[in-house]
Design a protein around this motif. Structure first.
Motif, PDB file in Angstrom:
ATOM      1  N   VAL A 145     -11.506 -30.331  22.777  1.00 46.58           N
ATOM      2  CA  VAL A 145     -12.904 -30.942  23.612  1.00 46.58           C
ATOM      3  C   VAL A 145     -11.974 -31.410  24.792  1.00 46.58           C
ATOM      4  CG1 VAL A 145     -13.903 -33.320  23.798  1.00 46.58           C
ATOM      5  CG2 VAL A 145     -14.373 -31.498  21.762  1.00 46.58           C
ATOM      6  N   HIS A 146     -10.949 -31.998  24.959  1.00 46.53           N
ATOM      7  CA  HIS A 146      -9.833 -32.822  25.299  1.00 46.53           C
ATOM      8  C   HIS A 146      -9.127 -31.982  26.854  1.00 46.53           C
ATOM      9  CE1 HIS A 146      -6.176 -35.044  26.943  1.00 46.53           C
ATOM     10  NE2 HIS A 146      -5.668 -34.006  26.450  1.00 46.53           N
ATOM     11  N   ILE A 147      -8.844 -30.151  25.720  1.00 49.29           N
ATOM     12  CA  ILE A 147      -8.724 -29.035  26.731  1.00 49.29           C
ATOM     13  C   ILE A 147      -9.742 -29.061  27.873  1.00 49.29           C
ATOM     14  CG2 ILE A 147      -7.636 -26.509  26.120  1.00 49.29           C
ATOM     15  CD1 ILE A 147      -6.870 -27.226  23.782  1.00 49.29           C
ATOM     16  N   ALA A 148     -10.759 -28.291  26.913  1.00 46.98           N
ATOM     17  CA  ALA A 148     -11.586 -27.759  28.003  1.00 46.98           C
ATOM     18  C   ALA A 148     -12.342 -29.284  28.639  1.00 46.98           C
ATOM     19  CB  ALA A 148     -13.148 -27.393  26.511  1.00 46.98           C
ATOM     20  N   GLU A 154     -10.092 -16.184  26.250  1.00 42.94           N
ATOM     21  CA  GLU A 154      -9.397 -15.314  26.585  1.00 42.94           C
ATOM     22  C   GLU A 154      -7.952 -15.042  26.817  1.00 42.94           C
ATOM     23  OE1 GLU A 154     -11.488 -13.339  29.551  1.00 42.94           O
ATOM     24  OE2 GLU A 154     -13.146 -13.791  28.992  1.00 42.94           O
ATOM     25  N   GLY A 155      -7.305 -16.114  25.974  1.00 42.54           N
ATOM     26  CA  GLY A 155      -5.776 -16.042  26.182  1.00 42.54           C
ATOM     27  C   GLY A 155      -5.214 -17.344  27.916  1.00 42.54           C
ATOM     28  N   LEU A 156      -6.577 -17.287  29.159  1.00 41.13           N
ATOM     29  CA  LEU A 156      -5.649 -17.788  30.112  1.00 41.13           C
ATOM     30  C   LEU A 156      -5.467 -19.277  30.154  1.00 41.13           C
ATOM     31  CD1 LEU A 156      -8.828 -15.704  32.369  1.00 41.13           C
ATOM     32  CD2 LEU A 156      -6.623 -15.253  31.350  1.00 41.13           C
ATOM     33  N   LEU A 157      -5.867 -20.260  29.544  1.00 39.54           N
ATOM     34  CA  LEU A 157      -4.854 -20.986  29.219  1.00 39.54           C
ATOM     35  C   LEU A 157      -3.393 -21.320  27.369  1.00 39.54           C
ATOM     36  CD1 LEU A 157      -8.126 -23.135  29.440  1.00 39.54           C
ATOM     37  CD2 LEU A 157      -6.457 -22.722  31.189  1.00 39.54           C
ATOM     38  N   ARG A 158      -3.118 -21.605  28.905  1.00 48.22           N
ATOM     39  CA  ARG A 158      -1.597 -21.719  27.855  1.00 48.22           C
ATOM     40  C   ARG A 158      -2.091 -22.872  27.286  1.00 48.22           C
ATOM     41  NH1 ARG A 158       3.696 -22.672  30.049  1.00 48.22           N
ATOM     42  NH2 ARG A 158       3.476 -24.946  29.487  1.00 48.22           N
ATOM     43  N   VAL A 159      -1.231 -23.280  25.469  1.00 44.14           N
ATOM     44  CA  VAL A 159      -2.383 -24.681  24.649  1.00 44.14           C
ATOM     45  C   VAL A 159      -0.394 -24.854  24.046  1.00 44.14           C
ATOM     46  CG1 VAL A 159      -3.331 -25.109  22.370  1.00 44.14           C
ATOM     47  CG2 VAL A 159      -4.292 -24.398  23.839  1.00 44.14           C
ATOM     48  N   ASP A 160       0.337 -25.334  24.119  1.00 49.05           N
ATOM     49  CA  ASP A 160       1.385 -25.809  24.040  1.00 49.05           C
ATOM     50  C   ASP A 160       1.180 -26.548  22.680  1.00 49.05           C
ATOM     51  OD1 ASP A 160       3.434 -25.010  25.963  1.00 49.05           O
ATOM     52  OD2 ASP A 160       3.244 -26.878  27.274  1.00 49.05           O
ATOM     53  N   LYS A 161       2.162 -26.347  21.612  1.00 50.49           N
ATOM     54  CA  LYS A 161       1.727 -26.808  19.831  1.00 50.49           C
ATOM     55  C   LYS A 161       2.900 -28.089  19.517  1.00 50.49           C
ATOM     56  CE  LYS A 161      -1.548 -23.899  18.496  1.00 50.49           C
ATOM     57  NZ  LYS A 161      -2.369 -24.294  17.541  1.00 50.49           N
ATOM     58  N   LYS A 162       3.143 -28.993  19.830  1.00 50.44           N
ATOM     59  CA  LYS A 162       4.277 -29.524  20.228  1.00 50.44           C
ATOM     60  C   LYS A 162       3.917 -29.967  18.179  1.00 50.44           C
ATOM     61  CE  LYS A 162       3.313 -32.005  24.204  1.00 50.44           C
ATOM     62  NZ  LYS A 162       3.366 -33.506  24.990  1.00 50.44           N
ATOM     63  N   ASP A 163       5.183 -30.585  18.136  1.00 55.57           N
ATOM     64  CA  ASP A 163       5.598 -30.825  16.367  1.00 55.57           C
ATOM     65  C   ASP A 163       5.610 -32.144  15.559  1.00 55.57           C
ATOM     66  OD1 ASP A 163       7.140 -28.590  16.332  1.00 55.57           O
ATOM     67  OD2 ASP A 163       9.168 -29.439  16.672  1.00 55.57           O
ATOM     68  N   LEU A 172     -11.129 -21.881  17.612  1.00 54.78           N
ATOM     69  CA  LEU A 172     -10.628 -23.398  16.428  1.00 54.78           C
ATOM     70  C   LEU A 172      -9.281 -22.609  15.820  1.00 54.78           C
ATOM     71  CD1 LEU A 172     -14.028 -25.388  14.692  1.00 54.78           C
ATOM     72  CD2 LEU A 172     -11.473 -26.301  16.650  1.00 54.78           C
ATOM     73  N   ASN A 173      -9.321 -20.801  16.175  1.00 55.69           N
ATOM     74  CA  ASN A 173      -8.515 -20.529  15.587  1.00 55.69           C
ATOM     75  C   ASN A 173      -7.143 -20.733  17.092  1.00 55.69           C
ATOM     76  OD1 ASN A 173      -9.278 -19.415  13.789  1.00 55.69           O
ATOM     77  ND2 ASN A 173     -10.698 -17.464  14.225  1.00 55.69           N
ATOM     78  N   ILE A 174      -7.649 -20.632  17.612  1.00 54.85           N
ATOM     79  CA  ILE A 174      -6.610 -21.036  18.802  1.00 54.85           C
ATOM     80  C   ILE A 174      -5.997 -22.348  18.802  1.00 54.85           C
ATOM     81  CG2 ILE A 174      -6.512 -20.755  20.909  1.00 54.85           C
ATOM     82  CD1 ILE A 174      -8.801 -19.435  21.333  1.00 54.85           C
ATOM     83  N   VAL A 175      -6.507 -24.121  18.530  1.00 56.66           N
ATOM     84  CA  VAL A 175      -6.518 -24.799  18.552  1.00 56.66           C
ATOM     85  C   VAL A 175      -6.297 -25.223  17.693  1.00 56.66           C
ATOM     86  CG1 VAL A 175      -6.725 -24.876  21.348  1.00 56.66           C
ATOM     87  CG2 VAL A 175      -9.039 -25.576  19.416  1.00 56.66           C
ATOM     88  N   SER A 176      -6.006 -26.808  16.875  1.00 60.83           N
ATOM     89  CA  SER A 176      -5.992 -27.020  16.182  1.00 60.83           C
ATOM     90  C   SER A 176      -6.750 -27.773  15.340  1.00 60.83           C
ATOM     91  CB  SER A 176      -4.548 -28.043  15.271  1.00 60.83           C
ATOM     92  OG  SER A 176      -4.543 -29.338  16.234  1.00 60.83           O
ATOM     93  N   SER A 177      -7.809 -28.592  16.230  1.00 63.56           N
ATOM     94  CA  SER A 177      -8.762 -29.297  15.673  1.00 63.56           C
ATOM     95  C   SER A 177     -10.202 -29.165  16.417  1.00 63.56           C
ATOM     96  CB  SER A 177      -8.250 -30.947  15.483  1.00 63.56           C
ATOM     97  OG  SER A 177      -8.294 -31.293  16.931  1.00 63.56           O
ATOM     98  N   LYS A 178     -11.497 -29.477  16.283  1.00 62.76           N
ATOM     99  CA  LYS A 178     -12.594 -29.967  17.665  1.00 62.76           C
ATOM    100  C   LYS A 178     -11.641 -30.653  18.729  1.00 62.76           C
ATOM    101  CE  LYS A 178     -16.160 -29.393  14.428  1.00 62.76           C
ATOM    102  NZ  LYS A 178     -16.940 -29.586  13.812  1.00 62.76           N
ATOM    103  N   TYR A 179     -11.130 -31.739  18.383  1.00 66.27           N
ATOM    104  CA  TYR A 179     -10.871 -32.609  19.292  1.00 66.27           C
ATOM    105  C   TYR A 179      -9.734 -32.870  20.480  1.00 66.27           C
ATOM    106  CZ  TYR A 179     -12.796 -35.980  15.444  1.00 66.27           C
ATOM    107  OH  TYR A 179     -13.710 -35.969  15.282  1.00 66.27           O
ATOM    108  N   GLU A 180      -9.106 -31.816  20.009  1.00 66.53           N
ATOM    109  CA  GLU A 180      -7.641 -31.326  20.810  1.00 66.53           C
ATOM    110  C   GLU A 180      -9.061 -30.285  21.485  1.00 66.53           C
ATOM    111  OE1 GLU A 180      -3.888 -28.632  20.904  1.00 66.53           O
ATOM    112  OE2 GLU A 180      -5.064 -28.751  19.229  1.00 66.53           O
TER     113      GLU A 180
END
Length: 69
Positions: free
Chosen positions: A20-23, A58-67, A10-18
């Protein structure tokens, strides 16, 4: 105990829902293509969903943060 910790993720993504979606998307991609970001013996998890979470941590996936407006 689940690895990796949800607190770290959760320090990498902004929410639990995000998270779950990414994983889920990455897990389906692994199942479809059999492509892993690192050698199979380096994963702690044997399931694709766990491997997707490990790659995210481990940072192997890139998470784009949209405004957000």
């Amino acid at each position: 105990m689940i690895y990796p910790s949800i607190d770290k993720l959760l320090n990498i993504v902004s929410s639990k829902y995000e998270l779950v979606h990414i994983a889920a998307r990455r897990s389906k991609e692994i199942a479809r293509t059999d492509y892993l970001q690192k050698p199979e013996n380096e994963y702690k998890s044997t399931k694709n969903i766990g491997r997707a979470l490990e790659e995210l941590e481990e940072g192997l996936l890139r998470v784009d943060k949209k405004d957000e407006e």
